[in-house]
Design a protein around this motif. Sequence first.
Motif, PDB file in Angstrom:
ATOM      1  N   GLY A   1      -2.722  11.405  -2.206  1.00  0.00           N
ATOM      2  CA  GLY A   1      -4.094  11.777  -1.857  1.00  0.00           C
ATOM      3  C   GLY A   1      -5.242  11.216  -2.664  1.00  0.00           C
ATOM      4  N   SER A   2      -5.248  11.460  -3.976  1.00  0.00           N
ATOM      5  CA  SER A   2      -6.385  11.027  -4.781  1.00  0.00           C
ATOM      6  C   SER A   2      -6.490   9.498  -4.756  1.00  0.00           C
ATOM      7  CB  SER A   2      -6.227  11.519  -6.213  1.00  0.00           C
ATOM      8  OG  SER A   2      -4.932  11.246  -6.678  1.00  0.00           O
ATOM      9  N   PHE A   3      -5.353   8.846  -4.799  1.00  0.00           N
ATOM     10  CA  PHE A   3      -5.340   7.384  -4.777  1.00  0.00           C
ATOM     11  C   PHE A   3      -5.898   6.853  -3.456  1.00  0.00           C
ATOM     12  CE2 PHE A   3      -3.251   3.299  -3.996  1.00  0.00           C
ATOM     13  CZ  PHE A   3      -3.610   2.613  -5.145  1.00  0.00           C
ATOM     14  N   VAL A   4      -5.459   7.485  -2.356  1.00  0.00           N
ATOM     15  CA  VAL A   4      -5.917   7.063  -1.029  1.00  0.00           C
ATOM     16  C   VAL A   4      -7.436   7.213  -0.921  1.00  0.00           C
ATOM     17  CG1 VAL A   4      -5.811   7.570   1.453  1.00  0.00           C
ATOM     18  CG2 VAL A   4      -3.729   7.585   0.085  1.00  0.00           C
ATOM     19  N   LEU A   5      -7.948   8.329  -1.427  1.00  0.00           N
ATOM     20  CA  LEU A   5      -9.382   8.575  -1.342  1.00  0.00           C
ATOM     21  C   LEU A   5     -10.181   7.529  -2.126  1.00  0.00           C
ATOM     22  CD1 LEU A   5     -11.113  10.717   0.022  1.00  0.00           C
ATOM     23  CD2 LEU A   5     -11.282  11.869  -2.186  1.00  0.00           C
ATOM     24  N   VAL A   6      -9.727   7.236  -3.339  1.00  0.00           N
ATOM     25  CA  VAL A   6     -10.423   6.237  -4.151  1.00  0.00           C
ATOM     26  C   VAL A   6     -10.332   4.861  -3.476  1.00  0.00           C
ATOM     27  CG1 VAL A   6     -10.465   5.062  -6.389  1.00  0.00           C
ATOM     28  CG2 VAL A   6     -10.069   7.515  -6.282  1.00  0.00           C
ATOM     29  N   TYR A   7      -9.173   4.589  -2.913  1.00  0.00           N
ATOM     30  CA  TYR A   7      -8.986   3.316  -2.200  1.00  0.00           C
ATOM     31  C   TYR A   7      -9.974   3.195  -1.037  1.00  0.00           C
ATOM     32  CZ  TYR A   7      -6.794   0.348   1.379  1.00  0.00           C
ATOM     33  OH  TYR A   7      -6.557  -0.564   2.364  1.00  0.00           O
TER      34      TYR A   7
ATOM     35  N   LEU B   1      -8.421   1.275 -10.996  1.00  0.00           N
ATOM     36  CA  LEU B   1      -8.409  -0.194 -10.967  1.00  0.00           C
ATOM     37  C   LEU B   1      -7.378  -0.691  -9.956  1.00  0.00           C
ATOM     38  CD1 LEU B   1      -9.457  -2.885 -12.116  1.00  0.00           C
ATOM     39  CD2 LEU B   1      -7.638  -2.812 -13.797  1.00  0.00           C
ATOM     40  N   GLU B   2      -6.259   0.009  -9.889  1.00  0.00           N
ATOM     41  CA  GLU B   2      -5.236  -0.401  -8.938  1.00  0.00           C
ATOM     42  C   GLU B   2      -5.752  -0.237  -7.501  1.00  0.00           C
ATOM     43  OE1 GLU B   2      -1.280   0.898  -9.880  1.00  0.00           O
ATOM     44  OE2 GLU B   2      -0.546  -0.734  -8.614  1.00  0.00           O
TER      45      GLU B   2
ATOM     46  N   PRO C   1      -6.178  15.301  -1.686  1.00  0.00           N
ATOM     47  CA  PRO C   1      -6.277  14.715  -3.015  1.00  0.00           C
ATOM     48  C   PRO C   1      -6.073  15.729  -4.140  1.00  0.00           C
ATOM     49  CG  PRO C   1      -8.362  14.507  -1.795  1.00  0.00           C
ATOM     50  CD  PRO C   1      -7.467  15.372  -0.999  1.00  0.00           C
ATOM     51  N   ASP C   2      -5.384  15.278  -5.162  1.00  0.00           N
ATOM     52  CA  ASP C   2      -5.209  16.117  -6.338  1.00  0.00           C
ATOM     53  C   ASP C   2      -5.507  15.212  -7.533  1.00  0.00           C
ATOM     54  OD1 ASP C   2      -4.388  17.567  -8.457  1.00  0.00           O
ATOM     55  OD2 ASP C   2      -2.250  17.544  -7.957  1.00  0.00           O
ATOM     56  N   PHE C   3      -6.653  15.455  -8.154  1.00  0.00           N
ATOM     57  CA  PHE C   3      -7.097  14.518  -9.184  1.00  0.00           C
ATOM     58  C   PHE C   3      -6.574  14.808 -10.584  1.00  0.00           C
ATOM     59  CE2 PHE C   3      -9.937  13.075  -5.881  1.00  0.00           C
ATOM     60  CZ  PHE C   3     -10.005  11.726  -6.143  1.00  0.00           C
ATOM     61  N   ALA C   4      -5.691  15.795 -10.691  1.00  0.00           N
ATOM     62  CA  ALA C   4      -5.165  16.095 -12.025  1.00  0.00           C
ATOM     63  C   ALA C   4      -4.452  14.855 -12.570  1.00  0.00           C
ATOM     64  CB  ALA C   4      -4.202  17.261 -11.948  1.00  0.00           C
ATOM     65  N   GLY C   5      -4.835  14.433 -13.746  1.00  0.00           N
ATOM     66  CA  GLY C   5      -4.162  13.291 -14.373  1.00  0.00           C
ATOM     67  C   GLY C   5      -4.543  11.947 -13.791  1.00  0.00           C
ATOM     68  N   PHE C   6      -5.641  11.888 -13.032  1.00  0.00           N
ATOM     69  CA  PHE C   6      -6.031  10.606 -12.437  1.00  0.00           C
ATOM     70  C   PHE C   6      -6.676   9.701 -13.485  1.00  0.00           C
ATOM     71  CE2 PHE C   6      -8.490   7.665  -9.862  1.00  0.00           C
ATOM     72  CZ  PHE C   6      -7.596   7.362  -8.860  1.00  0.00           C
ATOM     73  N   LYS C   7      -6.027   8.554 -13.710  1.00  0.00           N
ATOM     74  CA  LYS C   7      -6.458   7.663 -14.788  1.00  0.00           C
ATOM     75  C   LYS C   7      -7.253   6.481 -14.265  1.00  0.00           C
ATOM     76  CE  LYS C   7      -3.569   8.315 -18.672  1.00  0.00           C
ATOM     77  NZ  LYS C   7      -2.169   8.077 -18.879  1.00  0.00           N
TER      78      LYS C   7
ATOM     79  N   PHE D   1       0.814  -1.213   0.000  1.00  0.00           N
ATOM     80  CA  PHE D   1       0.000   0.000   0.000  1.00  0.00           C
ATOM     81  C   PHE D   1       0.854   1.273   0.000  1.00  0.00           C
ATOM     82  CE2 PHE D   1      -2.860   3.077   2.264  1.00  0.00           C
ATOM     83  CZ  PHE D   1      -3.656   3.335   1.159  1.00  0.00           C
ATOM     84  N   PRO D   2       1.841   1.380   0.898  1.00  0.00           N
ATOM     85  CA  PRO D   2       2.675   2.592   0.850  1.00  0.00           C
ATOM     86  C   PRO D   2       3.364   2.762  -0.504  1.00  0.00           C
ATOM     87  CG  PRO D   2       3.080   1.389   2.873  1.00  0.00           C
ATOM     88  CD  PRO D   2       2.195   0.520   2.024  1.00  0.00           C
ATOM     89  N   TYR D   3       3.797   1.651  -1.071  1.00  0.00           N
ATOM     90  CA  TYR D   3       4.558   1.757  -2.307  1.00  0.00           C
ATOM     91  C   TYR D   3       3.667   2.162  -3.488  1.00  0.00           C
ATOM     92  CZ  TYR D   3       5.571  -1.468  -6.281  1.00  0.00           C
ATOM     93  OH  TYR D   3       5.630  -2.105  -7.476  1.00  0.00           O
ATOM     94  N   ILE D   4       2.464   1.577  -3.590  1.00  0.00           N
ATOM     95  CA  ILE D   4       1.617   2.004  -4.712  1.00  0.00           C
ATOM     96  C   ILE D   4       1.016   3.390  -4.478  1.00  0.00           C
ATOM     97  CG2 ILE D   4       1.101  -0.277  -5.665  1.00  0.00           C
ATOM     98  CD1 ILE D   4      -1.534  -0.281  -4.274  1.00  0.00           C
TER      99      ILE D   4
END
Length: 459
Positions: free
Chosen positions: A26-32, A200-201, A189-195, A16-19
């Motif tokens: 931020g944005s990844f953590v929120l989606v997770y 999915l990850e 979170p900063d969603f700029a460029g969030f793919k 988790f820390p690595y991905i």
Amino acid sequence: MAASGSAIGLGNLWKFPYITYTNNGGSFVLVYLACILIVGFPMMCAEILIGRRAQSSVAGAFGKLGYRGWGIVGWLGVLSGFVILGFYAVIAGWSLYSFYQCMNYSISGYETPDPKAFGAFVSNPTQQISLTFSFLLLTALIVYRGVSKGIEASAKILMPILLVILAWLAFTVTGLEGFGKAMEFLFKPDFAGFKAEAALEALGHSFFTLSLGMGAMITYGSYMSKKEKILPVSVTVVILDTIIALMACVIMFSIIFSFPEIQEKVGAEGGGSTVGMLFVTLPELFYTSMPYGRVVGPLFYVLVAFAALSSTISLLEVIVSSFVDKLNWNRRLATVVSSVLVFGLGICSALSLGANKSLSELKPLGSDNVFSERITGDKEGVLSILDHISANWLLPVGGLLITLFVGWALPKKASMEELFPGRETPPALYKAWLFFVRFVAPISIGWIIVAVISGKSFS
Ligand code: TRP
């Protein structure tokens, strides 16, 4: 406790820390977190209830409930077990090595390691293979002896100690200079460029970290007595797992942002240090800025090894119990055969971090094309590919099939009896859960998968 032991593992401390780091925080953590809440929690209840109702291994569970065709989902789980163990055991082996290294530091003093040291370690074939072997042997011995007693007993003692040590580390890092920056990185979170691939990850990781999507919780559910309540168990596992993952991030990022030389190492291309964050960053904290770090250091890696062990046990148990149940093998034969197969795959992963050129550079879908990018995330090398394929494809697809099964195939009466035994009319909580299992979870999973295939960007 055994279910928490399965959930809490390298997924929380290493992956988790690595991905999160490679996906910009931020944005990844929120989606997770959204995935955990919307998909993970309802799925946890769903898997445990299948297991407890069927009282059988994954491969047998669906047939036992009267749906033989769905048995394929069980076998898909067995396949995922092989794929995950095939790389997980390699990383788990690193915890044994870090323990040894910390013992050395504690005894003869700490020296900031050479930035290339980690790269040299992971590309050393003898070390990698023998560590993987040792870890698998340990796992196989416990699974052979039967799961319930050993695991539950050790999880009961070791998981709380791990939690206490992590809390202490988290407290220590609040005093570091990089703490503020770490919190910002994680929670702003900063969603700029969030793919879509990042979504999915995050989704795949929520399955991975909760041990969902392949029937590990079905297997553990089958060992649960009718007296226990599924809902509180699921809530506990999900909350503990999430807290530990977030604590691991706070600790590691505070260290990374406080020590420039560590940041350099973690950022270094090609040395594999981002992958090795758990093993590279923490010794710096233990031996330079922490009271009693000399004692905590080695102890911490022992606990990491145990956390990993309670997870590898659950993975191997899924395979072994299915072989015992469906192929009528005895436990010994099933354990030996499956461990040998896993070790074969483990050798390929262990040699794919630099020791062997073609294994390390393997790109099954070629390079520079959209399929390679979307399906394998442009990853290269056996270990990264197995990791990516299992978490991003096998588990979400397995999870999708499991929610569809529980939501639509299994009669409501059955899930009601498992979740709220003795109640005549379904409470609101049951209705809410069913709504998530029938609609919200499958639609979210399906939507993310379709978005990845069509190359969407959510920013
Ligand atoms: N959840 C474990 C972790 O976070 C890994 C794990 C154990 C797992 N059993 C599993 C992942 C079953 C997927 C499926 O480290």
